[in-house]
Design an enzyme around this catalytic site. Structure first.
Site, mmCIF file in Angstrom:
data_model
loop_
_atom_site.group_PDB
_atom_site.id
_atom_site.type_symbol
_atom_site.label_atom_id
_atom_site.label_comp_id
_atom_site.label_asym_id
_atom_site.label_seq_id
_atom_site.Cartn_x
_atom_site.Cartn_y
_atom_site.Cartn_z
ATOM 1 N N SER A 1 -3.536 3.402 4.879
ATOM 2 C CA SER A 1 -3.870 2.627 3.750
ATOM 3 C C SER A 1 -3.900 1.063 4.061
ATOM 4 O O SER A 1 -4.923 0.434 3.327
ATOM 5 C CB SER A 1 -2.969 3.026 2.583
ATOM 6 O OG SER A 1 -3.467 2.481 1.414
ATOM 7 N N LYS B 1 0.727 -1.125 0.077
ATOM 8 C CA LYS B 1 0.063 -0.030 0.188
ATOM 9 C C LYS B 1 0.612 1.337 -0.104
ATOM 10 O O LYS B 1 0.425 2.399 0.667
ATOM 11 C CB LYS B 1 -0.982 0.096 1.144
ATOM 12 C CG LYS B 1 -1.846 -1.059 0.899
ATOM 13 C CD LYS B 1 -2.797 -1.283 -0.121
ATOM 14 C CE LYS B 1 -3.872 -0.097 -0.273
ATOM 15 N NZ LYS B 1 -4.266 -0.174 -1.871
ATOM 16 N N HIS C 1 6.513 -7.538 -2.730
ATOM 17 C CA HIS C 1 6.482 -6.725 -1.549
ATOM 18 C C HIS C 1 7.737 -7.104 -0.431
ATOM 19 O O HIS C 1 7.894 -6.670 0.700
ATOM 20 C CB HIS C 1 5.428 -6.805 -0.586
ATOM 21 C CG HIS C 1 4.151 -6.122 -1.229
ATOM 22 N ND1 HIS C 1 4.258 -4.838 -1.876
ATOM 23 C CD2 HIS C 1 3.006 -6.423 -1.598
ATOM 24 C CE1 HIS C 1 2.956 -4.492 -2.504
ATOM 25 N NE2 HIS C 1 2.182 -5.629 -2.218
#
Length: 395
Positions: free
Chosen positions: A238, A147, A208
């Site tokens: 987020s 995010k 990620h």
């Protein structure tokens, strides 16, 4: 049966003997090849083409995946695998197709660790394959903490690599154009590794992973990496909303609990602090373009030009402007190939929180109390004290 590559959806209507149940099947991502393709199936009654994506009841909670079908070109060559979802229009109760009484669902993942980094358990199940992933020299790796602007950067890079052809960038959803390397979903969904293995070069690869867990083949092949970092408070907000709507991630707990989990690094993909600092320091050894979400919001055209130069693309101002418009938050929020609306609600429940929520800098002020902000700032100063890395929390 031939599909028109210009169509956004393929609708298949089937007749099911001995029951008053009718099924409508839709393919996702939509067929978008350069030449007509052939698709074989059984019990097909008719094939109306739905050119307007919003005409299909795609957001129904009764959607689930039933199979993947092979899409071949007219010469018999396998082009791709196409996910097929179904929506059951019930005319009586009790049919086991995930109808109104029992909508399909997935289990939220549990947490485990890889080399001390908290991560969802499905990643550990394929960790040997991920660790031994064979990068290609022309792969472009897009790395972020979750995010922090991942989808935004994928759209930007895809536009740049296609010389500003924004229509081509609508050929398929984000997760198809830049497979999530460590994603290992339940069958019949393909894993990120399976998607990448079938892709032609040059590939966009999404991750990620913190820098120390990235497969060594990226460094051995001197691949280009684009890293996007976002200020910690907005990133936390987020991520909190995303974990709520993503039905495959662990539960967040309360807002107060989530702040503690984030500060201690006990969230999927681990510590924000370790992540952004590790990638910041990697610039000294590898070809890493380190970008800030806040800079992209402040002057997107400037940052898009930086990315283009890093990728060796000389684009004129008209192309930069076109990419800037195409990748604006307002455009991407309405773009079904970028807003993840092609995923059914039992995976991404956008009624809980939109995937494209706000896309702003400073939204943390609407969430943190004064005491929470002070506590967060104290830990933030401690953790970043020994680094030159600096973030802006407002513009």
């Amino acid at each position: 049966m031939r599909l028109n590559p210009a169509s956004e959806f393929l609708s298949l209507s089937l007749s099911i003997p001995l029951s008053p149940l009718s099924l409508s099947l839709y393919t996702s991502p939509p067929p978008s090849l350069s030449s007509p393709v052939s698709l074989s199936g059984s019990a097909i009654k008719r094939i109306p083409l739905l050119l307007n994506r919003r005409a299909a009841p795609f957001f129904s909670p009764s959607f689930t995946v039933i199979k993947f079908v092979d899409i071949h070109d007219t010469h018999g060559n396998l082009q791709r695998q196409q996910a097929v979802y179904f929506s059951a229009e019930m005319s009586y109760r009790g049919v086991g197709f995930g109808g109104a009484d029992s909508p399909p669902s997935i289990q939220r993942e549990t947490m485990t660790e890889i080399e001390g980094v908290p991560i969802i358990s499905s990643v550990t199940q394929s960790w040997d394959q991920i660790r031994n992933f064979k990068a290609r020299p022309d792969d472009v790796l897009i790395a972020t903490y979750p995010k922090a602007g991942t989808t935004w950067m994928v759209e930007i890079v895809d536009c740049i690599m296609n010389d500003g052809d924004t229509e081509r960038c609508k050929r398929s959803p984000t997760h198809d154009r830049a497979p999530f390397m460590e994603l290992n979903p339940p069958k019949p969904f393909p894993s990120g590794l399976q998607q990448l293995a079938s892709m032609a070069s040059p590939r966009l690869v999404k991750t990620h992973l913190p820098v120390q867990l990235v497969p060594q083949s990226f460094w051995e092949n001197d691949c280009k990496v684009i890293y996007v970092a976002r200020n910690a408070k907005d990133n936390l907000v987020s991520y909190y909303h995303f974990q709520h709507m993503n039905q495959g991630l662990p539960e967040t707990g309360s807002w107060e609990h989530y702040i503690s989990s984030f500060l201690s690094g006990q969230v999927p993909w681990g510590s924000w602090f370790d992540h952004v600092i590790g990638w910041w320091e990697s610039k000294a050894e590898h070809r890493v373009l380190y970008l800030f979400y806040e800079d992209l919001k402040e002057d997107p055209a400037r940052e898009i030009e930086r990315v283009a130069r890093f990728l060796g693309k000389g684009l004129d101002q008209a192309v930069i402007d076109r990419i800037t418009d195409h990748t604006s938050f307002s455009q991407m929020k309405e773009n079904p190939m970028a807003n993840y609306s092609t995923l059914p609600a039992f995976i991404f429940n956008q009624a809980v929180s939109p995937f494209m929520r706000k896309g702003t800098v400073g939204d943390w002020k609407q969430h943190f109390t004064v005491s929470q902000s002070e506590r967060f700032d104290e830990e933030y100063r401690r953790r970043l004290a020994g680094t030159s890395l600096r973030f802006r929390t407002e513009l």
